[in-house]
Design a protein around this motif. Sequence first.
Motif, PDB file in Angstrom:
ATOM      1  N   LYS A 102       0.809  -1.218   0.000  1.00 54.78           N
ATOM      2  CA  LYS A 102       0.000   0.000   0.000  1.00 54.78           C
ATOM      3  C   LYS A 102       0.845   1.272   0.000  1.00 54.78           C
ATOM      4  CE  LYS A 102      -4.010  -2.147   0.376  1.00 54.78           C
ATOM      5  NZ  LYS A 102      -5.062  -2.082  -0.681  1.00 54.78           N
ATOM      6  N   GLY A 103       2.168   1.120  -0.026  1.00 53.38           N
ATOM      7  CA  GLY A 103       3.034   2.288  -0.074  1.00 53.38           C
ATOM      8  C   GLY A 103       3.129   3.048   1.226  1.00 53.38           C
ATOM      9  N   ARG A 104       2.873   2.387   2.352  1.00 52.75           N
ATOM     10  CA  ARG A 104       2.970   3.048   3.655  1.00 52.75           C
ATOM     11  C   ARG A 104       4.409   2.996   4.141  1.00 52.75           C
ATOM     12  NH1 ARG A 104      -2.224   4.060   6.003  1.00 52.75           N
ATOM     13  NH2 ARG A 104      -0.986   5.160   7.587  1.00 52.75           N
ATOM     14  N   HIS A 105       4.973   4.140   4.480  1.00 48.46           N
ATOM     15  CA  HIS A 105       6.351   4.236   4.962  1.00 48.46           C
ATOM     16  C   HIS A 105       6.472   3.582   6.336  1.00 48.46           C
ATOM     17  CE1 HIS A 105      10.131   6.212   6.289  1.00 48.46           C
ATOM     18  NE2 HIS A 105      10.405   6.178   4.996  1.00 48.46           N
ATOM     19  N   TYR A 106       7.691   3.152   6.675  1.00 50.41           N
ATOM     20  CA  TYR A 106       7.915   2.493   7.970  1.00 50.41           C
ATOM     21  C   TYR A 106       7.527   3.395   9.133  1.00 50.41           C
ATOM     22  CZ  TYR A 106      10.137  -0.198  11.676  1.00 50.41           C
ATOM     23  OH  TYR A 106      10.362  -0.931  12.817  1.00 50.41           O
ATOM     24  N   TYR A 111      -1.314  -0.053  11.450  1.00 44.39           N
ATOM     25  CA  TYR A 111      -0.975  -1.179  12.320  1.00 44.39           C
ATOM     26  C   TYR A 111      -1.847  -2.409  12.074  1.00 44.39           C
ATOM     27  CZ  TYR A 111       2.235   1.932  14.687  1.00 44.39           C
ATOM     28  OH  TYR A 111       3.271   2.783  14.965  1.00 44.39           O
ATOM     29  N   ASP A 112      -3.002  -2.220  11.478  1.00 46.43           N
ATOM     30  CA  ASP A 112      -3.766  -3.393  11.044  1.00 46.43           C
ATOM     31  C   ASP A 112      -2.997  -4.110   9.928  1.00 46.43           C
ATOM     32  OD1 ASP A 112      -5.831  -2.987  12.841  1.00 46.43           O
ATOM     33  OD2 ASP A 112      -7.008  -1.766  11.423  1.00 46.43           O
ATOM     34  N   PHE A 113      -2.416  -3.334   9.016  1.00 46.32           N
ATOM     35  CA  PHE A 113      -1.574  -3.903   7.965  1.00 46.32           C
ATOM     36  C   PHE A 113      -0.351  -4.589   8.573  1.00 46.32           C
ATOM     37  CE2 PHE A 113      -2.838  -0.409   4.659  1.00 46.32           C
ATOM     38  CZ  PHE A 113      -4.117  -0.933   4.595  1.00 46.32           C
ATOM     39  N   THR A 114       0.245  -3.923   9.570  1.00 44.10           N
ATOM     40  CA  THR A 114       1.434  -4.458  10.225  1.00 44.10           C
ATOM     41  C   THR A 114       1.141  -5.820  10.850  1.00 44.10           C
ATOM     42  OG1 THR A 114       2.155  -2.206  10.736  1.00 44.10           O
ATOM     43  CG2 THR A 114       3.231  -3.994  11.935  1.00 44.10           C
ATOM     44  N   GLN A 115       0.036  -5.901  11.561  1.00 39.66           N
ATOM     45  CA  GLN A 115      -0.324  -7.153  12.224  1.00 39.66           C
ATOM     46  C   GLN A 115      -0.578  -8.262  11.209  1.00 39.66           C
ATOM     47  OE1 GLN A 115      -3.319  -6.855  15.254  1.00 39.66           O
ATOM     48  NE2 GLN A 115      -3.710  -9.055  15.299  1.00 39.66           N
ATOM     49  N   PRO A 157      16.233   0.584   4.578  1.00 37.03           N
ATOM     50  CA  PRO A 157      15.071   1.431   4.880  1.00 37.03           C
ATOM     51  C   PRO A 157      13.785   1.055   4.154  1.00 37.03           C
ATOM     52  CG  PRO A 157      17.029   2.771   4.650  1.00 37.03           C
ATOM     53  CD  PRO A 157      17.437   1.387   4.258  1.00 37.03           C
ATOM     54  N   ASP A 158      13.867   0.690   2.890  1.00 37.58           N
ATOM     55  CA  ASP A 158      12.647   0.420   2.140  1.00 37.58           C
ATOM     56  C   ASP A 158      12.102  -0.990   2.329  1.00 37.58           C
ATOM     57  OD1 ASP A 158      12.442   2.989   1.027  1.00 37.58           O
ATOM     58  OD2 ASP A 158      13.932   2.505  -0.497  1.00 37.58           O
ATOM     59  N   TYR A 159      12.800  -1.822   3.126  1.00 36.25           N
ATOM     60  CA  TYR A 159      12.290  -3.160   3.396  1.00 36.25           C
ATOM     61  C   TYR A 159      11.144  -3.120   4.403  1.00 36.25           C
ATOM     62  CZ  TYR A 159      12.674  -8.262   3.341  1.00 36.25           C
ATOM     63  OH  TYR A 159      12.427  -9.597   3.168  1.00 36.25           O
ATOM     64  N   ASN A 160      11.015  -1.970   5.070  1.00 38.45           N
ATOM     65  CA  ASN A 160       9.838  -1.667   5.859  1.00 38.45           C
ATOM     66  C   ASN A 160       9.634  -2.671   6.999  1.00 38.45           C
ATOM     67  OD1 ASN A 160       7.073  -0.754   6.542  1.00 38.45           O
ATOM     68  ND2 ASN A 160       7.127   0.271   4.566  1.00 38.45           N
ATOM     69  N   ASP A 161       8.370  -2.993   7.301  1.00 41.62           N
ATOM     70  CA  ASP A 161       8.076  -3.858   8.440  1.00 41.62           C
ATOM     71  C   ASP A 161       8.440  -5.314   8.183  1.00 41.62           C
ATOM     72  OD1 ASP A 161       5.994  -3.903   6.559  1.00 41.62           O
ATOM     73  OD2 ASP A 161       4.478  -4.422   8.038  1.00 41.62           O
ATOM     74  N   MET A 162       8.790  -5.661   6.931  1.00 41.16           N
ATOM     75  CA  MET A 162       9.254  -7.018   6.667  1.00 41.16           C
ATOM     76  C   MET A 162      10.548  -7.303   7.419  1.00 41.16           C
ATOM     77  SD  MET A 162       7.384  -9.086   5.031  1.00 41.16           S
ATOM     78  CE  MET A 162       8.650 -10.316   4.702  1.00 41.16           C
ATOM     79  N   ALA A 163      11.353  -6.281   7.687  1.00 38.26           N
ATOM     80  CA  ALA A 163      12.577  -6.474   8.468  1.00 38.26           C
ATOM     81  C   ALA A 163      12.245  -6.968   9.870  1.00 38.26           C
ATOM     82  CB  ALA A 163      13.366  -5.169   8.536  1.00 38.26           C
TER      83      ALA A 163
END
Length: 270
Positions: A102-106, A111-115, A157-163
């Motif tokens: 969705k192109g949301r920055h870290y 947080y629904d997406f994060t979960q 930085p661009d690996y986002n919450d996958m890190a």
Amino acid sequence: MYNLLKGKKGIIFGALDPNSIAWQTAERVHQEGGIFVLTNVPAAMRLGSIDVLAKTTGAQVIAADATSVDDLEHLVDQAMEVLGGKIDFVLHSIGMSVNVRKGRHYTDQDYDFTQKGWEVSALSFHKVLQVLYKKKAMNPWGSIVALSYMAAQRVFPDYNDMADNKAYLESVARSFGYFFGKEQQVRVNTISQSPTPTRAGSGVKGFDEFIAFAEKMAPLGNASALDCANYIVVMFSDLTRKITLQNLYSDGGFSNIGVSQEVMKMFEKQ
């Protein structure tokens, strides 16, 4: 071919298309004499061409959502029935970030997406291990491998919450791997692969540029999906019986490089 997996049975999660590491692993396992079931969520199965892989490898496809314990229990029961006994190897090749899609920055996560990304990419691994462990579905000296990435230890930085998801995944491998090894003689490891042009990886911002950068950094160049598949085959084999709780690198040496001569030359030109 060396018949490294002759007589061994397993489950491969996450094969989607010929670019995916799970797909190429399935082909290599088949070539080395192993038999297996393939599994993915129904939506991914519709997007990919898993039936083609099943036909060429003689595998049966069993749909399962790896975030659902009920689905996983059904999968493991069915796999043992289809394969005619306990399991020798499992590949967890599952990863997804809704924030990335969705192109949301870290620094501005939903947080629904994060979960959701954490449940799919990381918590699912704990669930897979727990179901296998409770059912005592693995043969002694069996091997379970999950795919990780170096962003679990270093900043990309661009690996986002996958890190964060990969860091959790690696911790689960160590923590659960202790009990699996101690009580059932089963190995649990993760493999940190070079950036690879899979459907999941290609969604990361600047991915093509990073592949080019990693190629210049790694003394052996980037490891391909096939290189990773070969490594997984070795980890599934009896040649690596005493390797467990490890995060192993398949990245051409990138993980131990501070800077390469090729990258320095790029700055010298500037």
